[in-house]
Enzyme design. Sequence first.
Site, PDB file in Angstrom:
ATOM      1  N   GLY A  90       0.833  -1.198   0.000  1.00  0.00           N
ATOM      2  CA  GLY A  90       0.000   0.000   0.000  1.00  0.00           C
ATOM      3  C   GLY A  90       0.862   1.239   0.000  1.00  0.00           C
ATOM      4  O   GLY A  90       2.033   1.186  -0.361  1.00  0.00           O
ATOM      5  N   ASN A  91       0.287   2.366   0.374  1.00  0.00           N
ATOM      6  CA  ASN A  91       1.068   3.599   0.489  1.00  0.00           C
ATOM      7  C   ASN A  91       0.418   4.502   1.528  1.00  0.00           C
ATOM      8  O   ASN A  91      -0.635   4.178   2.069  1.00  0.00           O
ATOM      9  CB  ASN A  91       1.194   4.286  -0.881  1.00  0.00           C
TER      10      ASN A  91
END
Length: 227
Positions: free
Chosen positions: A33-34
């Site tokens: 993810g981020n």
Amino acid sequence: KTKLLENGSWSGVRVLVSAGPTYEPIDPVRFLGNRSSGKMGYALAAASAARGAHVTLISGPTSLPPPPGVDVRRIETAEDLANSMSKMFPEHDICFMAAAVSDYRPDRPHPSKKKKDGTSWTLSLLENPDILASLSRQKSPGQFLVGFAAESEMNPEKLLEKLRKKGADMLLANDISRPDIGFSSDENEMTLFSPDGTSLPLGKHSKTVLSNKILDEIEKVWRRPAA
Ligand code: CTP
Ligand code: CA
């Protein structure tokens, strides 16, 4: 062509917003993810709805409440987001591609939860398709496409090249090397780039104030073709 955005009223304007991160599965319990919080996209959706627009928000995983009066649909992967955006885009006039799309995905997610076996685990990643670039190829006359860029180094030439390469009508850039703004912050400082090569610093403001400045700038340049 007629100007339909008189007096800041966006009644009848259909706005599509993507927001938040995408999650790319590594196995059923893990993902890539981020750090996107989704706040900028949610603020744009809320500000557009407050001006009377019909707003669809395609949201990655976030902890934010749905903005009032906005039709929210949830996605997880970049592939889901790509499908959703390309399906919804033809029914909208203005699109804000504010999602932080994961640039890569694991090529073959492990089908069950991966157990430790005392060795290392090497992931192989594939590049995700560029959603904004494909929306620009799908664009009809009168549609307006807005891109975003979070950069560790603000280089105007490179940002203009990014805007043109993706076929966006406007690009909003912010500097992520600054610890006081961006990502989970409620504030941001953005510069607006246009296809004619001009740039406009919008200043440092709350994401709500910045959203309204962005909508004000769109009102100056966007003309919906007469029906
Ligand atoms: N974007 C997209 N699809 C992707 C990656 C990015 O639609 N697979 C969109 C983002 O939502 C944003 C714009 O493209 O509106 C710019 O994203 P950015 O990450 O800055 O651009 P990239 O092309 O991914 O380049 P970089 O290598 O700098 O990350
Ligand atoms: Ca990227």
